[in-house]
Design an enzyme around this catalytic site. Structure first.
Site, PDB file in Angstrom:
ATOM      1  CE1 TYR A   1      93.113 -21.141 -22.737  1.00 13.15           C
ATOM      2  CE2 TYR A   1      91.113 -21.989 -21.739  1.00 13.15           C
ATOM      3  CZ  TYR A   1      91.794 -21.541 -22.845  1.00 13.15           C
ATOM      4  OH  TYR A   1      91.161 -21.479 -24.049  1.00 13.15           O
TER       5      TYR A   1
ATOM      6  CG  ASP B   1      87.492 -23.392 -32.244  1.00 12.81           C
ATOM      7  OD1 ASP B   1      87.537 -24.371 -31.477  1.00 12.81           O
ATOM      8  OD2 ASP B   1      86.641 -22.478 -32.141  1.00 12.81           O
TER       9      ASP B   1
ATOM     10  CE  LYS C   1     105.763 -15.692 -32.112  1.00 12.50           C
ATOM     11  NZ  LYS C   1     105.665 -15.553 -33.578  1.00 12.50           N
TER      12      LYS C   1
ATOM     13  CG  ASP D   1      90.709 -22.443 -27.150  1.00 11.71           C
ATOM     14  OD1 ASP D   1      89.777 -23.261 -27.292  1.00 11.71           O
ATOM     15  OD2 ASP D   1      90.526 -21.213 -27.060  1.00 11.71           O
TER      16      ASP D   1
ATOM     17  CG  ASP E   1     104.254 -17.235 -36.442  1.00  9.08           C
ATOM     18  OD1 ASP E   1     104.827 -18.308 -36.171  1.00  9.08           O
ATOM     19  OD2 ASP E   1     104.867 -16.156 -36.606  1.00  9.08           O
TER      20      ASP E   1
HETATM   21  C1  IPM Z   1      87.208 -25.424 -25.569  1.00  8.68           C
HETATM   22  C2  IPM Z   1      86.482 -24.190 -25.111  1.00  8.68           C
HETATM   23  C3  IPM Z   1      86.892 -23.883 -23.688  1.00  8.68           C
HETATM   24  C4  IPM Z   1      88.390 -23.630 -23.691  1.00  8.68           C
HETATM   25  C5  IPM Z   1      86.133 -22.724 -23.029  1.00  8.68           C
HETATM   26  C6  IPM Z   1      84.642 -22.930 -23.090  1.00  8.68           C
HETATM   27  C7  IPM Z   1      86.571 -22.503 -21.611  1.00  8.68           C
HETATM   28  O1  IPM Z   1      86.712 -23.134 -25.992  1.00  8.68           O
HETATM   29  O2  IPM Z   1      87.024 -26.487 -24.932  1.00  8.68           O
HETATM   30  O3  IPM Z   1      87.962 -25.361 -26.536  1.00  8.68           O
HETATM   31  O4  IPM Z   1      88.837 -22.513 -24.011  1.00  8.68           O
HETATM   32  O5  IPM Z   1      89.142 -24.549 -23.366  1.00  8.68           O
HETATM   33 MN    MN Z   2      87.875 -23.695 -27.751  1.00 10.08          MN
END
Ligand code: IPM
Ligand code: MN
Length: 373
Positions: free
Chosen positions: A141, A256, A196, A252, A228
């Site tokens: 990032y 999710d 990794k 990240d 993985d």
């Molecule tokens: C999160 C989001 C952010 C990230 C984006 C919006 C920059 O996906 O907070 O997980 O990738 O960190």
């Molecule tokens: Mn995210």
């Protein structure tokens, strides 16, 4: 206590869920006798639309002079073709850096009764209670160099080259590892470090440093897993995870995934801490497809308020009050659309917010009754 906060509603469903989170904050503050002072500012697409800067200087100043920041979401398809520094996301990334928020805590909990909202079998997901500790200021990032070079050549296969850099310095790994081990000491004393290391130098250094820091925490059991394989284990036996420690990009993605596992990304809260001012936001993002419809789940934002009270103000009772209120509302069967299996009745964003606010009031009064006896 004075709760001096900057509120950044942001884009998409950000303003809707933030409004409900503020409602719950006010209700808890009233019940426990705290004052609030809230400053609302722009970030992301909202700020681009207002002043063509995804993080205007007065937003940064307000954040740095408050005790904590509550954010809704950033991201808007209107700016998809903008250069990187003029995208809504750039505002959030800069804010994280301005605040020195290197430690991103993302709890993923399967609330009792929500097993049916998970795509996994109830017996697998039941009891899931993990804390993802994501490094937030390093890796791909922020690493330099980064670029796209060459000119687009429409109609040809093209010759442009894009570069991003994954970079980690030892102190960056060390400080996030300590956060994970400290948290593990208050939990089930297990840290799974995800990397990794079979391919990446960054991961080899990561593994070495995490292993070294682990020596300061002999009561914590440390294991390492390739990313993985960790992704697979997460769906096979989510309930086995305690603290999951990982770098920025892996965190990240896996967070999710964890949201999907516990029933909805809409439930996940986060705290970004480590600097002078903490930043609190739901994990779900701006969800432009459902924005303005009143159907977004405000619980991620509401649970972020609980994390804010816990981590920025050490108000543990107040934090637990919100968390118990959320549990109780879910226990009574109330569901926003993202949580409801097809046949079930659903409630709106504001109905969910109101129910949680009411439940906090009720639970807070019980706290006072029980401390008087
Ligand atoms: C999160 C989001 C952010 C990230 C984006 C919006 C920059 O996906 O907070 O997980 O990738 O960190
Ligand atoms: Mn995210």
């Amino acid at each position: 206590m004075l709760l001096n906060l900057t509120i950044l509603p942001g884009d998409g469903i950000g303003p809707e869920v933030t409004e409900q989170a503020v409602l719950v904050l006010q209700s808890v503050a009233d019940a426990f006798g705290h004052q609030t002072q809230l400053h609302r500012k722009h970030i992301g697409g909202a700020a681009l639309a207002a002043v063509n800067d995804p993080l205007p200087p007065d937003t940064v100043e307000a954040c740095l002079s408050s005790s904590a920041v509550l954010l809704g979401a950033v991201g808007s398809p209107a700016f998809d073709n903008n250069p990187n520094h003029l995208r809504p996301e750039a505002g959030l990334l800069r804010l994280r850096r301005e605040l020195g928020a290197f430690a991103n805590l993302r709890p993923a909990v399967c609330f009792p009764g929500l097993e049916d909202s998970s795509p996994l079998r109830a017996d697998l997901v039941r009891g899931t209670d993990m804390m993802i500790v994501r490094e937030l200021l390093g890796g791909l990032y922020f690493g330099r160099p980064r670029s796209i070079s060459g000119a687009p050549e429409p109609g040809t296969s093209g010759s442009r080259v894009a570069v991003n850099t994954m970079r980690y310095a030892e102190p960056e790994i060390e400080r996030i590892a300590r956060v994970a081990f400290e948290l593990a000491m208050k939990r089930r004393r297990r840290v799974l470090s995800v990397d990794k290391a079979n391919v990446l130098e960054c991961s080899r250094l990561w593994r070495e440093v995490v292993t070294r820091i682990a020596q300061d925490y002999p009561e914590v059991k440390l294991t390492h897993q390739y990313v993985d394989s960790a992704a697979m284990l997460l769906v096979q036996r989510p309930a086995d995870f305690d603290v999951l420690l990982t770098e920025n990009m892996f965190g990240d993605i896996l967070s999710d995934q964890a949201g999907g596992i516990v029933g909805s990304l809409g439930l996940l809260a986060s705290a970004s801490i480590g600097g002078p001012v903490g930043l609190y936001e739901p994990v779900h993002g701006s969800a432009p497809d459902i924005a303005g419809k009143g159907i977004a789940n405000p619980l991620g934002a509401i649970l972020s308020v609980a994390m804010l009270l816990r981590h920025s103000f050490q108000l543990e009772r107040e934090a637990v009050c919100i968390e118990n209120a959320v549990s109780s509302v879910l226990n009574h069967g109330h569901r926003t659309a993202d949580l409801a299996p097809k046949s079930r009745a659903v409630i709106s964003t504001t109905e969910m917010g109101n129910l949680v606010a009411q439940a906090t009031k009720q639970l807070a009064s019980q706290v006072f009754v029980s401390t008087r006896h």
